[in-house]
Design a protein around this motif. Structure first.
Motif, PDB file in Angstrom:
ATOM      1  N   LEU A 147      -4.625   6.633  -6.925  1.00  0.00           N
ATOM      2  CA  LEU A 147      -4.960   5.649  -5.892  1.00  0.00           C
ATOM      3  C   LEU A 147      -6.240   4.905  -6.228  1.00  0.00           C
ATOM      4  O   LEU A 147      -6.321   3.685  -6.045  1.00  0.00           O
ATOM      5  CB  LEU A 147      -5.106   6.326  -4.528  1.00  0.00           C
ATOM      6  N   GLU A 148      -7.240   5.633  -6.726  1.00  0.00           N
ATOM      7  CA  GLU A 148      -8.497   4.980  -7.134  1.00  0.00           C
ATOM      8  C   GLU A 148      -8.222   3.993  -8.268  1.00  0.00           C
ATOM      9  O   GLU A 148      -8.743   2.879  -8.268  1.00  0.00           O
ATOM     10  CB  GLU A 148      -9.517   6.013  -7.594  1.00  0.00           C
ATOM     11  N   SER A 161       1.433   7.142  -6.514  1.00  0.00           N
ATOM     12  CA  SER A 161       0.290   8.008  -6.841  1.00  0.00           C
ATOM     13  C   SER A 161       0.575   9.476  -6.535  1.00  0.00           C
ATOM     14  O   SER A 161       0.132  10.363  -7.263  1.00  0.00           O
ATOM     15  CB  SER A 161      -0.970   7.547  -6.103  1.00  0.00           C
ATOM     16  N   PHE A 212      -5.376   2.480  -8.949  1.00  0.00           N
ATOM     17  CA  PHE A 212      -4.633   1.344  -8.414  1.00  0.00           C
ATOM     18  C   PHE A 212      -5.554   0.395  -7.643  1.00  0.00           C
ATOM     19  O   PHE A 212      -5.403  -0.822  -7.726  1.00  0.00           O
ATOM     20  CB  PHE A 212      -3.479   1.805  -7.531  1.00  0.00           C
ATOM     21  N   ASN A 213      -6.512   0.952  -6.899  1.00  0.00           N
ATOM     22  CA  ASN A 213      -7.460   0.105  -6.166  1.00  0.00           C
ATOM     23  C   ASN A 213      -8.255  -0.780  -7.123  1.00  0.00           C
ATOM     24  O   ASN A 213      -8.470  -1.963  -6.856  1.00  0.00           O
ATOM     25  CB  ASN A 213      -8.420   0.954  -5.325  1.00  0.00           C
ATOM     26  N   ILE A 214      -8.689  -0.199  -8.231  1.00  0.00           N
ATOM     27  CA  ILE A 214      -9.436  -0.975  -9.230  1.00  0.00           C
ATOM     28  C   ILE A 214      -8.537  -2.057  -9.829  1.00  0.00           C
ATOM     29  O   ILE A 214      -8.943  -3.207  -9.992  1.00  0.00           O
ATOM     30  CB  ILE A 214     -10.008  -0.055 -10.324  1.00  0.00           C
ATOM     31  N   CYS A 215      -7.306  -1.689 -10.146  1.00  0.00           N
ATOM     32  CA  CYS A 215      -6.363  -2.651 -10.719  1.00  0.00           C
ATOM     33  C   CYS A 215      -6.120  -3.828  -9.776  1.00  0.00           C
ATOM     34  O   CYS A 215      -6.109  -4.987 -10.203  1.00  0.00           O
ATOM     35  CB  CYS A 215      -5.030  -1.974 -11.049  1.00  0.00           C
ATOM     36  N   VAL A 216      -5.941  -3.534  -8.507  1.00  0.00           N
ATOM     37  CA  VAL A 216      -5.712  -4.596  -7.513  1.00  0.00           C
ATOM     38  C   VAL A 216      -6.985  -5.426  -7.348  1.00  0.00           C
ATOM     39  O   VAL A 216      -6.929  -6.661  -7.286  1.00  0.00           O
ATOM     40  CB  VAL A 216      -5.240  -3.992  -6.169  1.00  0.00           C
ATOM     41  N   GLU A 217      -8.131  -4.739  -7.305  1.00  0.00           N
ATOM     42  CA  GLU A 217      -9.417  -5.420  -7.179  1.00  0.00           C
ATOM     43  C   GLU A 217      -9.622  -6.419  -8.323  1.00  0.00           C
ATOM     44  O   GLU A 217     -10.100  -7.533  -8.115  1.00  0.00           O
ATOM     45  CB  GLU A 217     -10.510  -4.349  -7.212  1.00  0.00           C
ATOM     46  N   LEU A 251       0.835  -1.206   0.000  1.00  0.00           N
ATOM     47  CA  LEU A 251       0.000   0.000   0.000  1.00  0.00           C
ATOM     48  C   LEU A 251       0.869   1.255   0.000  1.00  0.00           C
ATOM     49  O   LEU A 251       0.556   2.241  -0.672  1.00  0.00           O
ATOM     50  CB  LEU A 251      -0.935  -0.001   1.212  1.00  0.00           C
ATOM     51  N   GLN A 284       2.037   1.935  -3.512  1.00  0.00           N
ATOM     52  CA  GLN A 284       0.984   2.544  -4.330  1.00  0.00           C
ATOM     53  C   GLN A 284       0.793   4.018  -3.984  1.00  0.00           C
ATOM     54  O   GLN A 284       0.654   4.866  -4.876  1.00  0.00           O
ATOM     55  CB  GLN A 284      -0.328   1.794  -4.134  1.00  0.00           C
ATOM     56  N   THR A 328      -0.668  -7.443  -8.458  1.00  0.00           N
ATOM     57  CA  THR A 328      -0.770  -7.811  -7.055  1.00  0.00           C
ATOM     58  C   THR A 328       0.593  -7.587  -6.409  1.00  0.00           C
ATOM     59  O   THR A 328       1.568  -7.278  -7.100  1.00  0.00           O
ATOM     60  CB  THR A 328      -1.139  -9.306  -6.891  1.00  0.00           C
TER      61      THR A 328
END
Length: 192
Positions: free
Chosen positions: A43-44, A12, A46-51, A5, A8, A56
């Motif tokens: 950050l948003e 960002s 990256f969150n989608i990419c990780v989701e 985290l 990321q 990973t």
């Protein structure tokens, strides 16, 4: 704090709005235009990419591709450094118990029989020089411990790809044939 985290967040914070726009453009196929319209920050994104598991903690290939595409070599090197420095903590990426047992036996023989040329062996295993130097700095006057810790770190770094056969091959490439023979004898006795 979770290092993944933190990575990321750090990336960002160093991206401009224009670069975020470029990243969103590159992600259109994987994420979809409609979902990307609402993304306002890296950050948003990256969150989608990780989701969606586009990248990973254990596979940063897609993130590296994105940063390379927008020509941010500084951020790309930060990702590569993170990848090199992380230890294997994913249980699926560890050697099986049999391989670990064989490696422990091989480490013992290697530590008993390899002297001042140990760095040559570790380099032959393609272990990062920076990590090796950190181990030397942490154990300045103890060659055996430097070698042992380097082998352990190599094992963690390679994960399930760490094989005793690689150790034997590296020993032979370094003309440490006697040590390679001793390792093979010890392994044969253990399997015997």
């Amino acid at each position: 704090m979770d290092p993944f985290l933190a990575l990321q967040l750090s990336i960002s914070q160093r991206l401009s709005d224009g670069e975020l726009h470029q990243l969103k453009f590159l992600c259109q196929v994987e994420i979809g235009k409609r979902r990307l319209e609402s993304v306002q920050s890296a950050l948003e994104l990256f969150n989608i990419c990780v989701e969606q598991q586009l990248f990973t903690e254990y596979d940063l290939t897609f993130l590296e591709y994105l940063l390379k595409s927008i020509k941010r070599k500084d951020l790309l090197s930060q990702v590569k450094r993170f990848h090199e420095e992380r230890e294997v903590t994913n249980p699926d990426d560890e050697p099986d118990e049999r391989e670990k047992r064989l490696q422990r036996a091989a480490f013992e023989v290697i530590c008993d029989n390899v002297g001042r040329d140990w760095k040559w062996l570790i380099r032959e295993l393609q272990f990062p020089e920076v990590r090796m130097e950190r181990i030397v700095a942490a154990n300045p006057l103890n060659l055996r411990e430097q070698l042992f810790q380097s082998l352990r770190e190599w094992q963690k770094w390679k994960g399930k790809d760490a094989k005793v056969t690689d150790l034997i091959r590296a020993l032979r490439c370094c003309n440490m044939n006697l040590v390679a023979d001793l390792v093979e004898r010890k392994l044969n006795a253990a399997n015997g």
